[in-house]
Design a protein around this motif. Structure first.
Motif, PDB file in Angstrom:
ATOM      1  N   GLY A 174     -12.758  33.022 -90.283  1.00 25.75           N
ATOM      2  CA  GLY A 174     -12.250  34.370 -90.533  1.00 25.75           C
ATOM      3  C   GLY A 174     -13.269  35.349 -91.046  1.00 25.75           C
ATOM      4  O   GLY A 174     -12.995  36.546 -91.107  1.00 25.75           O
ATOM      5  N   VAL A 175     -14.458  34.884 -91.427  1.00 28.04           N
ATOM      6  CA  VAL A 175     -15.477  35.791 -91.962  1.00 28.04           C
ATOM      7  C   VAL A 175     -15.991  36.722 -90.872  1.00 28.04           C
ATOM      8  O   VAL A 175     -16.218  37.915 -91.106  1.00 28.04           O
ATOM      9  CB  VAL A 175     -16.632  34.994 -92.600  1.00 28.04           C
ATOM     10  CG1 VAL A 175     -17.779  35.915 -92.979  1.00 28.04           C
ATOM     11  CG2 VAL A 175     -16.143  34.259 -93.830  1.00 28.04           C
ATOM     12  N   GLY A 176     -16.187  36.189 -89.675  1.00 28.20           N
ATOM     13  CA  GLY A 176     -16.653  37.025 -88.571  1.00 28.20           C
ATOM     14  C   GLY A 176     -15.715  38.183 -88.290  1.00 28.20           C
ATOM     15  O   GLY A 176     -16.150  39.294 -87.974  1.00 28.20           O
ATOM     16  N   GLN A 177     -14.410  37.923 -88.416  1.00 24.80           N
ATOM     17  CA  GLN A 177     -13.422  38.980 -88.208  1.00 24.80           C
ATOM     18  C   GLN A 177     -13.550  40.064 -89.273  1.00 24.80           C
ATOM     19  O   GLN A 177     -13.377  41.254 -88.992  1.00 24.80           O
ATOM     20  CB  GLN A 177     -12.015  38.374 -88.220  1.00 24.80           C
ATOM     21  CG  GLN A 177     -10.901  39.355 -87.878  1.00 24.80           C
ATOM     22  CD  GLN A 177     -10.951  39.809 -86.426  1.00 24.80           C
ATOM     23  OE1 GLN A 177     -11.457  39.081 -85.575  1.00 24.80           O
ATOM     24  NE2 GLN A 177     -10.442  41.003 -86.171  1.00 24.80           N
ATOM     25  N   MET A 178     -13.867  39.657 -90.502  1.00 27.90           N
ATOM     26  CA  MET A 178     -14.018  40.631 -91.582  1.00 27.90           C
ATOM     27  C   MET A 178     -15.179  41.595 -91.335  1.00 27.90           C
ATOM     28  O   MET A 178     -15.127  42.755 -91.739  1.00 27.90           O
ATOM     29  CB  MET A 178     -14.253  39.908 -92.924  1.00 27.90           C
ATOM     30  CG  MET A 178     -13.090  39.092 -93.421  1.00 27.90           C
ATOM     31  SD  MET A 178     -13.489  38.348 -95.031  1.00 27.90           S
ATOM     32  CE  MET A 178     -12.044  37.338 -95.289  1.00 27.90           C
ATOM     33  N   LEU A 179     -16.224  41.108 -90.681  1.00 30.43           N
ATOM     34  CA  LEU A 179     -17.438  41.902 -90.524  1.00 30.43           C
ATOM     35  C   LEU A 179     -17.420  42.790 -89.289  1.00 30.43           C
ATOM     36  O   LEU A 179     -18.387  43.505 -89.024  1.00 30.43           O
ATOM     37  CB  LEU A 179     -18.660  40.976 -90.471  1.00 30.43           C
ATOM     38  CG  LEU A 179     -18.871  40.080 -91.694  1.00 30.43           C
ATOM     39  CD1 LEU A 179     -20.088  39.201 -91.499  1.00 30.43           C
ATOM     40  CD2 LEU A 179     -19.025  40.919 -92.956  1.00 30.43           C
ATOM     41  N   ARG A 180     -16.339  42.767 -88.526  1.00 33.40           N
ATOM     42  CA  ARG A 180     -16.304  43.566 -87.306  1.00 33.40           C
ATOM     43  C   ARG A 180     -16.023  45.036 -87.581  1.00 33.40           C
ATOM     44  O   ARG A 180     -16.554  45.908 -86.909  1.00 33.40           O
ATOM     45  CB  ARG A 180     -15.241  43.006 -86.353  1.00 33.40           C
ATOM     46  CG  ARG A 180     -15.619  41.660 -85.758  1.00 33.40           C
ATOM     47  CD  ARG A 180     -14.568  41.176 -84.762  1.00 33.40           C
ATOM     48  NE  ARG A 180     -14.932  39.880 -84.208  1.00 33.40           N
ATOM     49  CZ  ARG A 180     -14.181  39.211 -83.332  1.00 33.40           C
ATOM     50  NH1 ARG A 180     -13.026  39.737 -82.910  1.00 33.40           N
ATOM     51  NH2 ARG A 180     -14.576  38.041 -82.874  1.00 33.40           N
ATOM     52  N   SER A 181     -15.192  45.312 -88.562  1.00 34.72           N
ATOM     53  CA  SER A 181     -14.835  46.694 -88.867  1.00 34.72           C
ATOM     54  C   SER A 181     -15.986  47.369 -89.612  1.00 34.72           C
ATOM     55  O   SER A 181     -16.469  46.868 -90.629  1.00 34.72           O
ATOM     56  CB  SER A 181     -13.559  46.731 -89.720  1.00 34.72           C
ATOM     57  OG  SER A 181     -13.241  48.048 -90.082  1.00 34.72           O
ATOM     58  N   ILE A 182     -16.425  48.529 -89.095  1.00 31.53           N
ATOM     59  CA  ILE A 182     -17.551  49.251 -89.667  1.00 31.53           C
ATOM     60  C   ILE A 182     -17.052  50.450 -90.464  1.00 31.53           C
ATOM     61  O   ILE A 182     -16.180  51.205 -90.018  1.00 31.53           O
ATOM     62  CB  ILE A 182     -18.521  49.731 -88.556  1.00 31.53           C
ATOM     63  CG1 ILE A 182     -19.016  48.538 -87.744  1.00 31.53           C
ATOM     64  CG2 ILE A 182     -19.695  50.489 -89.161  1.00 31.53           C
ATOM     65  CD1 ILE A 182     -19.797  47.512 -88.543  1.00 31.53           C
ATOM     66  N   ASN A 183     -17.619  50.623 -91.644  1.00 26.44           N
ATOM     67  CA  ASN A 183     -17.302  51.778 -92.483  1.00 26.44           C
ATOM     68  C   ASN A 183     -18.037  52.998 -91.936  1.00 26.44           C
ATOM     69  O   ASN A 183     -19.260  53.026 -91.867  1.00 26.44           O
ATOM     70  CB  ASN A 183     -17.731  51.504 -93.922  1.00 26.44           C
ATOM     71  CG  ASN A 183     -17.262  52.564 -94.892  1.00 26.44           C
ATOM     72  OD1 ASN A 183     -17.128  53.741 -94.544  1.00 26.44           O
ATOM     73  ND2 ASN A 183     -17.024  52.158 -96.129  1.00 26.44           N
ATOM     74  N   LYS A 184     -17.297  54.033 -91.549  1.00 33.07           N
ATOM     75  CA  LYS A 184     -17.911  55.206 -90.929  1.00 33.07           C
ATOM     76  C   LYS A 184     -18.747  56.005 -91.916  1.00 33.07           C
ATOM     77  O   LYS A 184     -19.578  56.837 -91.512  1.00 33.07           O
ATOM     78  CB  LYS A 184     -16.848  56.099 -90.308  1.00 33.07           C
ATOM     79  CG  LYS A 184     -15.862  56.696 -91.309  1.00 33.07           C
ATOM     80  CD  LYS A 184     -14.846  57.583 -90.610  1.00 33.07           C
ATOM     81  CE  LYS A 184     -13.869  58.212 -91.606  1.00 33.07           C
ATOM     82  NZ  LYS A 184     -12.893  59.085 -90.921  1.00 33.07           N
ATOM     83  N   PHE A 185     -18.557  55.803 -93.220  1.00 33.73           N
ATOM     84  CA  PHE A 185     -19.314  56.533 -94.226  1.00 33.73           C
ATOM     85  C   PHE A 185     -20.634  55.853 -94.589  1.00 33.73           C
ATOM     86  O   PHE A 185     -21.544  56.486 -95.095  1.00 33.73           O
ATOM     87  CB  PHE A 185     -18.476  56.734 -95.491  1.00 33.73           C
ATOM     88  CG  PHE A 185     -17.241  57.556 -95.273  1.00 33.73           C
ATOM     89  CD1 PHE A 185     -17.333  58.927 -95.070  1.00 33.73           C
ATOM     90  CD2 PHE A 185     -15.996  56.964 -95.253  1.00 33.73           C
ATOM     91  CE1 PHE A 185     -16.193  59.690 -94.859  1.00 33.73           C
ATOM     92  CE2 PHE A 185     -14.851  57.712 -95.050  1.00 33.73           C
ATOM     93  CZ  PHE A 185     -14.947  59.085 -94.851  1.00 33.73           C
ATOM     94  N   THR A 186     -20.729  54.539 -94.351  1.00 35.31           N
ATOM     95  CA  THR A 186     -21.951  53.808 -94.703  1.00 35.31           C
ATOM     96  C   THR A 186     -22.649  53.206 -93.494  1.00 35.31           C
ATOM     97  O   THR A 186     -23.836  52.892 -93.560  1.00 35.31           O
ATOM     98  CB  THR A 186     -21.641  52.688 -95.703  1.00 35.31           C
ATOM     99  OG1 THR A 186     -20.789  51.713 -95.077  1.00 35.31           O
ATOM    100  CG2 THR A 186     -20.949  53.241 -96.944  1.00 35.31           C
ATOM    101  N   GLY A 187     -21.929  53.017 -92.381  1.00 37.95           N
ATOM    102  CA  GLY A 187     -22.520  52.382 -91.213  1.00 37.95           C
ATOM    103  C   GLY A 187     -22.649  50.882 -91.339  1.00 37.95           C
ATOM    104  O   GLY A 187     -23.248  50.227 -90.489  1.00 37.95           O
ATOM    105  N   LEU A 188     -22.072  50.287 -92.387  1.00 38.22           N
ATOM    106  CA  LEU A 188     -22.139  48.852 -92.643  1.00 38.22           C
ATOM    107  C   LEU A 188     -20.741  48.246 -92.528  1.00 38.22           C
ATOM    108  O   LEU A 188     -19.739  48.969 -92.570  1.00 38.22           O
ATOM    109  CB  LEU A 188     -22.704  48.591 -94.041  1.00 38.22           C
ATOM    110  CG  LEU A 188     -24.108  49.122 -94.311  1.00 38.22           C
ATOM    111  CD1 LEU A 188     -24.453  48.972 -95.791  1.00 38.22           C
ATOM    112  CD2 LEU A 188     -25.143  48.409 -93.454  1.00 38.22           C
TER     113      LEU A 188
END
Length: 493
Positions: A151-165
């Motif tokens: 499930g960690v890979g799923q967590m990292l897919r969404s990108i924060n538009k304010f930080t780009g991370l």
């Protein structure tokens, strides 16, 4: 593991008849001694064998030790490998770990107990020992470690538009149970390990602090390492790690302490301590009276932090994939525009300022001294000036003392290119110093402070003006190294 009580005593009782006895008997015959104890065949053991030649587990032949280790559970087997170099080699035997690999259901086929023994025995003669020593041990640990990453890979897919991370980096780190330790090495090679005493997550970084009642003598230290530590999940059904579970280290960064004055930069102080910065992102506090360490604090940027904290080894860092320049013959100013800057100033608990600046650009005329100049806030445009939250300061605390260093904080910088890919990411301690020149902005009459940071990839320059019991950010300029830009875009500025 040094004594032969409990685990090894019970193991010996379960050994095949005659395995250890045959060894003692053959040793007595080679020395021409008389026998007092009988071996399974009826002959006796040497009368003074145990008194003149006392046996220890480590003196046994490798075949006997492999047999003993085969009765240990996984946690005990991993601990046995830490006793000595010889134990480490034997505890990495491929036949042992191939059995474990099969018994734990780490292969698709369902194994029965008898089938496992036959399978491991046949592989031992054909393919198991053809693999490098420790191959199956690494396969087991890799599989168990990855089992905790569901499930960690799923967590990292969404990108924060304010930080780009990745938006949920902090959540991913917590779900894996990642924490960070400091390892200090002295001239004799001895290691001194310090567990974290404080962890604070921010928008684009995590701040970790370490304090200890007794630190080793600074003059005897040669290196300081920061390791990411994760538990090896020996039991996938258990979400809470147990105390006897092994921990895996991943080297995040390393600092040379053989000449501390040459590699550290003093940035601030109070009545008790002196703060020094070691690149990248390490804050070391020393007592003013003497040369002892007060505490250590690290700023770890989120950029590939999960990979760097879990995929490296205890001796080498995780290597980021090389960047391939994307050539653009259509755009004559490729690499000069479209940058996004996110910057935050904070201490270990509160944030003073956080903001994002889009569409930063640099004209060719602004390229000077090997840097591109990109202005985020201009002192000439008062509408861009931003109010600061409170006075800047860094709080610290040990078992017996505490304080606050004024005009010192932590800075996170995240720069994205025109395709919103991370271009320059850094987290570091910084200090605010009174300006030597008079204020260039006549709307403010109070004290003027400058913040300046520089490394091989870029620079940050910031000006704060005091007015009406508050600081205002009146100038913010980003400088990017032309070498970095040319390597990134395949240009030649």
């Amino acid at each position: 593991m040094g004594s032969e009580t409990d685990g090894f005593a019970s193991v010996r009782k379960r050994m095949d008849d005659g395995t250890l006895s045959q060894y003692l008997y053959s040793k007595s015959l080679a020395q021409g001694q008389t026998c007092k104890y009988k071996k399974p065949g009826g002959q006796k053991f040497p009368q003074q064998l145990l008194s003149k030649h006392p046996l220890s587990v480590e003196s046994l032949p490798a075949e006997i030790l492999v047999k003993i280790f085969s009765y240990l559970d996984v946690a005990s087997l991993l601990c046995a490998g830490c006793v000595s170099k010889r134990f480490s080699l034997i505890a990495s035997d491929n036949v042992l770990w191939c059995k474990i690999f099969a018994c734990r259901g780490l292969v698709k086929r369902t194994w029965k107990s008898s089938a496992v023994d036959k399978h491991a025995e046949s592989l031992a003669q054909i393919s198991v020992q053809d693999k490098p020593l420790g191959y199956w041990k690494k396969e087991c640990l890799r599989t168990w470690t990855s089992s905790g990453k569901a499930g960690v890979g799923q967590m990292l897919r969404s990108i924060n538009k304010f930080t780009g991370l990745p938006r949920r980096t902090a959540e991913a780190l917590k779900s894996l149970g990642v924490h960070w330790i400091v390892v200090l090495k002295d001239k004799s090679g001895k290691e001194f390990v310090v567990e974290p005493t404080g962890v604070h997550f921010h928008d684009t970084s995590v701040t970790v602090s370490w304090t200890a009642a007794f630190w080793p003598n600074l003059s005897s230290l040669t290196a300081l390492q920061i390791h990411g530590v994760t538990w090896v999940h020996l039991d996938p059904s258990s979400k809470v790690p147990k105390k006897n579970w092994p921990r895996r280290r991943s080297l995040v960064t390393e600092y040379d302490l053989t000449n501390l004055k040459a590699v550290s930069v003093p940035i601030a102080s109070d009545k008790l301590i002196q703060l020094s910065c070691l690149t990248p992102g390490l804050l070391m506090a020393l007592w003013k009276e003497g040369v002892g360490i007060t505490f250590v604090m690290a700023c770890l940027h989120y950029y590939h932090l999960l990979e760097r904290s879990t995929l490296g080894s205890a001796t080498s860092q995780y290597q980021l994939p090389p960047h391939q320049p994307l050539l653009d013959d259509i755009d004559p100013d490729c690499g000069l525009h479209g940058y996004y800057l996110h910057i935050e100033l904070h201490n270990n608990e509160e944030s003073f300022m956080s903001g994002g600046f889009r569409n930063l650009f640099c004209k060719r005329d602004y390229i000077q001294n090997g840097y591109l100049r990109l202005t985020a806030i201009s002192y000439k445009k008062t509408s861009e000036h931003t109010a600061f939250s409170g006075r800047v300061g860094l709080s610290w605390k040990t078992d017996g003392f505490e304080g606050k260093v004024q005009n010192c904080c932590l800075m996170d910088v995240t720069v994205l290119d025109d395709e919103e890919k991370p271009f320059w990411c850094v987290s570091t301690p910084v200090s605010l110093r009174p300006s030597a020149n008079s204020s260039v902005c006549y709307d403010y009459t109070g004290q003027s402070l400058n913040l300046h940071y520089c490394d091989a990839e870029g620079k940050i320059h910031m000006v704060l003006e005091w007015e009406a019991d508050q600081y205002y950010l009146t100038n913010l300029v980003l400088y990017l190294s032309t070498d970095k830009v040319n390597n990134w875009f395949g240009t030649n500025y």
